[in-house]
Scaffold this motif. Structure first.
Motif, PDB file in Angstrom:
ATOM      1  N   UNK A  50       0.823  -1.198   0.000  1.00  0.00           N
ATOM      2  CA  UNK A  50       0.000   0.000   0.000  1.00  0.00           C
ATOM      3  C   UNK A  50       0.866   1.259   0.000  1.00  0.00           C
ATOM      4  N   UNK A  51       2.025   1.188  -0.643  1.00  0.00           N
ATOM      5  CA  UNK A  51       2.938   2.318  -0.729  1.00  0.00           C
ATOM      6  C   UNK A  51       3.276   2.572  -2.196  1.00  0.00           C
ATOM      7  N   UNK A  52       2.627   3.569  -2.766  1.00  0.00           N
ATOM      8  CA  UNK A  52       2.856   3.900  -4.163  1.00  0.00           C
ATOM      9  C   UNK A  52       4.302   4.336  -4.393  1.00  0.00           C
ATOM     10  N   UNK A  53       4.847   5.103  -3.468  1.00  0.00           N
ATOM     11  CA  UNK A  53       6.213   5.589  -3.630  1.00  0.00           C
ATOM     12  C   UNK A  53       7.215   4.442  -3.665  1.00  0.00           C
ATOM     13  N   UNK A  54       7.053   3.450  -2.815  1.00  0.00           N
ATOM     14  CA  UNK A  54       7.961   2.304  -2.804  1.00  0.00           C
ATOM     15  C   UNK A  54       7.900   1.545  -4.121  1.00  0.00           C
ATOM     16  N   UNK A  55       6.699   1.361  -4.646  1.00  0.00           N
ATOM     17  CA  UNK A  55       6.540   0.640  -5.909  1.00  0.00           C
ATOM     18  C   UNK A  55       7.117   1.459  -7.061  1.00  0.00           C
ATOM     19  N   UNK A  56       6.918   2.773  -7.041  1.00  0.00           N
ATOM     20  CA  UNK A  56       7.479   3.621  -8.101  1.00  0.00           C
ATOM     21  C   UNK A  56       9.009   3.605  -8.078  1.00  0.00           C
ATOM     22  N   UNK A  57       9.595   3.644  -6.909  1.00  0.00           N
ATOM     23  CA  UNK A  57      11.061   3.606  -6.806  1.00  0.00           C
ATOM     24  C   UNK A  57      11.583   2.260  -7.306  1.00  0.00           C
ATOM     25  N   UNK A  58      10.934   1.175  -6.908  1.00  0.00           N
ATOM     26  CA  UNK A  58      11.360  -0.150  -7.377  1.00  0.00           C
ATOM     27  C   UNK A  58      11.178  -0.289  -8.884  1.00  0.00           C
ATOM     28  N   UNK A  59      10.052   0.201  -9.407  1.00  0.00           N
ATOM     29  CA  UNK A  59       9.818   0.131 -10.852  1.00  0.00           C
ATOM     30  C   UNK A  59      10.846   0.962 -11.609  1.00  0.00           C
ATOM     31  N   UNK A  60      11.189   2.125 -11.076  1.00  0.00           N
ATOM     32  CA  UNK A  60      12.213   2.951 -11.720  1.00  0.00           C
ATOM     33  C   UNK A  60      13.554   2.229 -11.746  1.00  0.00           C
ATOM     34  N   UNK A  61      13.951   1.715 -10.594  1.00  0.00           N
ATOM     35  CA  UNK A  61      15.261   1.066 -10.511  1.00  0.00           C
ATOM     36  C   UNK A  61      15.341  -0.165 -11.419  1.00  0.00           C
ATOM     37  N   UNK A  63      13.406  -1.065 -14.021  1.00  0.00           N
ATOM     38  CA  UNK A  63      13.273  -0.793 -15.454  1.00  0.00           C
ATOM     39  C   UNK A  63      14.485  -0.043 -15.985  1.00  0.00           C
ATOM     40  N   UNK A  64      15.106   0.803 -15.174  1.00  0.00           N
ATOM     41  CA  UNK A  64      16.321   1.482 -15.623  1.00  0.00           C
ATOM     42  C   UNK A  64      17.467   0.485 -15.790  1.00  0.00           C
ATOM     43  N   UNK A  65      17.577  -0.467 -14.885  1.00  0.00           N
ATOM     44  CA  UNK A  65      18.621  -1.481 -14.984  1.00  0.00           C
ATOM     45  C   UNK A  65      18.401  -2.374 -16.200  1.00  0.00           C
ATOM     46  N   UNK A  66      17.150  -2.717 -16.480  1.00  0.00           N
ATOM     47  CA  UNK A  66      16.838  -3.629 -17.587  1.00  0.00           C
ATOM     48  C   UNK A  66      16.823  -2.930 -18.941  1.00  0.00           C
ATOM     49  N   UNK A  67      16.895  -1.611 -18.964  1.00  0.00           N
ATOM     50  CA  UNK A  67      16.863  -0.867 -20.228  1.00  0.00           C
ATOM     51  C   UNK A  67      18.138  -1.105 -21.024  1.00  0.00           C
ATOM     52  N   UNK A  68      17.971  -1.266 -22.324  1.00  0.00           N
ATOM     53  CA  UNK A  68      19.094  -1.398 -23.242  1.00  0.00           C
ATOM     54  C   UNK A  68      18.660  -0.771 -24.565  1.00  0.00           C
ATOM     55  N   UNK A  69      19.012   0.481 -24.745  1.00  0.00           N
ATOM     56  CA  UNK A  69      18.536   1.246 -25.906  1.00  0.00           C
ATOM     57  C   UNK A  69      19.026   0.648 -27.218  1.00  0.00           C
ATOM     58  N   UNK A  70      20.167   0.002 -27.202  1.00  0.00           N
ATOM     59  CA  UNK A  70      20.729  -0.568 -28.428  1.00  0.00           C
ATOM     60  C   UNK A  70      20.208  -1.978 -28.720  1.00  0.00           C
ATOM     61  N   UNK A  71      19.348  -2.482 -27.887  1.00  0.00           N
ATOM     62  CA  UNK A  71      18.838  -3.841 -28.060  1.00  0.00           C
ATOM     63  C   UNK A  71      17.877  -3.920 -29.243  1.00  0.00           C
ATOM     64  N   UNK A  81      12.758   1.873 -20.893  1.00  0.00           N
ATOM     65  CA  UNK A  81      13.108   3.281 -20.661  1.00  0.00           C
ATOM     66  C   UNK A  81      11.886   4.174 -20.434  1.00  0.00           C
ATOM     67  N   UNK A  82      10.795   3.917 -21.162  1.00  0.00           N
ATOM     68  CA  UNK A  82       9.572   4.698 -20.942  1.00  0.00           C
ATOM     69  C   UNK A  82       8.980   4.427 -19.563  1.00  0.00           C
ATOM     70  N   UNK A  83       9.040   3.184 -19.128  1.00  0.00           N
ATOM     71  CA  UNK A  83       8.555   2.844 -17.796  1.00  0.00           C
ATOM     72  C   UNK A  83       9.424   3.499 -16.722  1.00  0.00           C
ATOM     73  N   UNK A  84      10.733   3.533 -16.939  1.00  0.00           N
ATOM     74  CA  UNK A  84      11.622   4.204 -15.985  1.00  0.00           C
ATOM     75  C   UNK A  84      11.304   5.688 -15.915  1.00  0.00           C
ATOM     76  N   UNK A  85      11.088   6.305 -17.066  1.00  0.00           N
ATOM     77  CA  UNK A  85      10.755   7.727 -17.093  1.00  0.00           C
ATOM     78  C   UNK A  85       9.411   7.981 -16.421  1.00  0.00           C
ATOM     79  N   UNK A  86       8.416   7.159 -16.723  1.00  0.00           N
ATOM     80  CA  UNK A  86       7.095   7.321 -16.108  1.00  0.00           C
ATOM     81  C   UNK A  86       7.169   7.127 -14.592  1.00  0.00           C
ATOM     82  N   UNK A  87       7.968   6.177 -14.138  1.00  0.00           N
ATOM     83  CA  UNK A  87       8.122   5.948 -12.699  1.00  0.00           C
ATOM     84  C   UNK A  87       8.812   7.130 -12.030  1.00  0.00           C
TER      85      UNK A  87
END
Length: 116
Positions: A50-61, A63-71, A81-87
């Motif tokens: 029930x903590x939106x901030x905790x979920x947003x921080x985890x989603x940011x981290x 999705x940023x780690x899993x991002x690979x723009x050259x993939x 990357x869009x999910x990281x930005x939205x988070x």
């Protein structure tokens, strides 16, 4: 157990997390295993914590780690990357709302201190 513990939401979150973890295969890169199931897991975490901030921080981290723009895979090249930005934007909105609430709550005290 009190009304604040929200047992039905927490139970639903636990059941959803268990179902997703049972089905999730991180080795597969299709849309279901690469995007839909992780987003359902985030929803389960939101229901559990029930903590939106905790979920947003985890989603940011994550999705940023899993991002690979050259993939060549569009999920890691575009969706993560869009999910990281939205988070990140979501985190900033939550922080801004909390700041506004705190400012409204302490307005009278701060104004009284200025007049003295």
């Amino acid at each position: 157990m009190n009304a604040l513990s929200h047992p039905w939401q927490r139970s639903a979150g636990l059941a959803l997390a268990a179902a997703v973890l049972f089905v999730l295969n991180p080795q597969q890169t299709d849309i279901v295993h690469g995007l839909v199931l992780p987003l359902l897991l985030a929803l389960a975490a939101l229901l559990l914590t029930r903590s939106l901030m905790a979920v947003l921080i985890a989603a940011f981290a994550l999705s940023a780690i899993a991002s690979d723009i050259d993939s060549g895979n569009w999920i890691s090249a575009r969706a993560y990357p869009l999910l990281a930005l939205a988070s990140l934007v979501g985190c900033l909105v939550v922080i801004w709302q909390r700041l506004q609430i705190r400012a409204r709550e302490t307005h009278d005290e701060r104004w009284a201190d200025r007049k003295q």
